[in-house]
Design a protein around this motif. Structure first.
Motif, PDB file in Angstrom:
ATOM      1  N   GLN A 123       2.208   1.562  -2.690  1.00  0.00           N
ATOM      2  CA  GLN A 123       1.410   0.511  -3.332  1.00  0.00           C
ATOM      3  C   GLN A 123       2.303  -0.696  -3.635  1.00  0.00           C
ATOM      4  O   GLN A 123       1.896  -1.855  -3.437  1.00  0.00           O
ATOM      5  CB  GLN A 123       0.791   1.048  -4.619  1.00  0.00           C
ATOM      6  N   PHE A 124       3.511  -0.430  -4.107  1.00  0.00           N
ATOM      7  CA  PHE A 124       4.476  -1.507  -4.340  1.00  0.00           C
ATOM      8  C   PHE A 124       4.853  -2.195  -3.031  1.00  0.00           C
ATOM      9  O   PHE A 124       4.958  -3.428  -2.966  1.00  0.00           O
ATOM     10  CB  PHE A 124       5.730  -0.940  -5.017  1.00  0.00           C
ATOM     11  N   SER A 127       1.784  -4.296  -1.823  1.00  0.00           N
ATOM     12  CA  SER A 127       1.375  -5.373  -2.728  1.00  0.00           C
ATOM     13  C   SER A 127       2.488  -6.362  -3.043  1.00  0.00           C
ATOM     14  O   SER A 127       2.211  -7.527  -3.341  1.00  0.00           O
ATOM     15  CB  SER A 127       0.853  -4.771  -4.042  1.00  0.00           C
ATOM     16  N   ARG A 128       3.739  -5.925  -2.998  1.00  0.00           N
ATOM     17  CA  ARG A 128       4.847  -6.804  -3.361  1.00  0.00           C
ATOM     18  C   ARG A 128       5.768  -7.109  -2.174  1.00  0.00           C
ATOM     19  O   ARG A 128       5.992  -8.282  -1.838  1.00  0.00           O
ATOM     20  CB  ARG A 128       5.663  -6.162  -4.489  1.00  0.00           C
ATOM     21  N   ALA A 129       6.297  -6.058  -1.558  1.00  0.00           N
ATOM     22  CA  ALA A 129       7.293  -6.266  -0.496  1.00  0.00           C
ATOM     23  C   ALA A 129       6.691  -6.983   0.708  1.00  0.00           C
ATOM     24  O   ALA A 129       7.263  -7.958   1.208  1.00  0.00           O
ATOM     25  CB  ALA A 129       7.881  -4.916  -0.068  1.00  0.00           C
ATOM     26  N   VAL A 131       3.995  -8.820   0.828  1.00  0.00           N
ATOM     27  CA  VAL A 131       3.583 -10.180   0.452  1.00  0.00           C
ATOM     28  C   VAL A 131       4.792 -11.105   0.407  1.00  0.00           C
ATOM     29  O   VAL A 131       4.722 -12.274   0.841  1.00  0.00           O
ATOM     30  CB  VAL A 131       2.847 -10.166  -0.893  1.00  0.00           C
ATOM     31  N   SER A 132       5.927 -10.612  -0.092  1.00  0.00           N
ATOM     32  CA  SER A 132       7.150 -11.418  -0.119  1.00  0.00           C
ATOM     33  C   SER A 132       7.616 -11.763   1.289  1.00  0.00           C
ATOM     34  O   SER A 132       8.057 -12.896   1.552  1.00  0.00           O
ATOM     35  CB  SER A 132       8.265 -10.658  -0.858  1.00  0.00           C
ATOM     36  N   GLU A 135       5.311 -14.490   2.550  1.00  0.00           N
ATOM     37  CA  GLU A 135       5.593 -15.803   1.958  1.00  0.00           C
ATOM     38  C   GLU A 135       6.846 -16.432   2.548  1.00  0.00           C
ATOM     39  O   GLU A 135       6.918 -17.655   2.721  1.00  0.00           O
ATOM     40  CB  GLU A 135       5.743 -15.646   0.444  1.00  0.00           C
ATOM     41  N   SER A 145      -1.908  -8.897   0.029  1.00  0.00           N
ATOM     42  CA  SER A 145      -1.736  -7.449  -0.064  1.00  0.00           C
ATOM     43  C   SER A 145      -2.704  -6.728   0.865  1.00  0.00           C
ATOM     44  O   SER A 145      -3.891  -7.050   0.924  1.00  0.00           O
ATOM     45  CB  SER A 145      -1.971  -6.989  -1.503  1.00  0.00           C
TER      46      SER A 145
END
Length: 290
Positions: A123-124, A127-129, A131-132, A135, A145
């Motif tokens: 999930q991390f 949703s985070r890695a 997306v980074s 970007e 995500s």
């Protein structure tokens, strides 16, 4: 005298296992079947007999059938990907490449992580890695995500499941490849059989026992997926990734319709038992001996 010894040996070694199996599996299953015929909400002390009314409720529960169809789609994709990937990797890891034992252990490691923990880790990542990465690179695939849209959330579930299950299946396939008769393979090479001919006409038939086991395990585990579904997507977004096992749990324990939930669980069990039984029957018929 021999019959007495056999009876004693059975009481010492077989009977305890049978008692445990009966107490842990058979009795709860029969009690669950009984609960499908009651109006119990999971809390009340009384259980009123209502016949087949819960099964009528299952027929009217469109969300259950939607989740069951989604589960079928999930199972088809997962079973195909896991077994094709595991078979291919196991084949490579039995060709004598350098460090193959290290790779076997590495591929098996994800299977040691519990489904709940695994779901939160990924999930991390989604949703985070991811997306980074999106970007910083501008790649639209990782722009948002994966868990925020139905299609990508489903793909995320499949990806995590394949990543987790493949390692265990690889070990089974590796054992199958290592058990192949070297004399048969050498004879095939002498007769001029090419690599693809050997794979389709010799290796695949001799590997059918391993294929039977792996198909059965992936089918049963994919149909009953709950932990990864709960921790990774929780059925979202908007219930579009809610698998059958999660829906049954929500119906029984969240909605307090335990009888209906138990009836749905029984139907899911029968579906899995039927499909798994047919799979084992047909793949067993394809098994050959060297």
């Amino acid at each position: 005298m021999k019959s007495k010894n056999k009876g004693k040996d059975f009481c010492m070694f077989g009977l305890p296992g049978m008692i445990c199996f009966f107490a842990v599996v058979i009795v709860p299953f029969l009690y669950g079947v009984y609960l499908t015929l009651t109006d119990w909400d999971g809390v009340a002390s009384t259980k009123n007999f209502i016949g087949l009314r819960n099964f009528a409720g299952v027929v009217k529960d469109s969300q259950f059938w939607s989740s069951l169809i989604l589960t079928f789609e999930y199972v088809i994709v997962v079973v195909l990907l896991v077994n094709v990937l595991a078979f291919a990797i196991a084949y490579l890891l039995t060709r004598g490449i350098k460090g193959q034992n290290f790779f076997r252990a590495g591929f098996f490691t994800p299977n040691l992580i519990g489904g709940i923990v695994l779901g939160y880790i990924w999930q991390f990542v989604f949703s985070r890695a991811f997306v980074s990465v999106g970007e910083s690179t501008g790649w639209s695939l990782f722009g948002i995500s994966w868990l925020s849209t139905p299609g990508k959330a489903f793909a995320a579930l499949v990806l995590v499941t394949v990543w987790q299950l493949s390692g265990y299946m690889i070990l089974i396939y590796v054992a199958g490849f290592m058990g192949l008769s070297e004399d048969v393979m050498e004879a095939a090479s002498i007769d001029g059989a090419s690599g693809w001919t050997q794979m389709t006409h010799i290796i695949m038939p001799l590997m059918m026992s391993s294929i039977t086991i792996c198909l059965f395990l992936t089918l049963s585990r994919a149909f009953m997926v709950y932990d990864v579904n709960l921790s990774l997507t929780a059925g979202g977004p908007y219930g579009t990734t809610e698998m059958a096992a999660m829906h049954v749990y929500e119906k029984a324990f969240t909605s307090r319709q335990f009888g209906v939930g138990q009836a749905e669980a029984l139907i899911l069990f029968l579906v899995v038992a039927l499909i798994s039984g047919l799979q084992v029957y047909f793949t067993k018929k394809q098994e050959v001996e060297a």
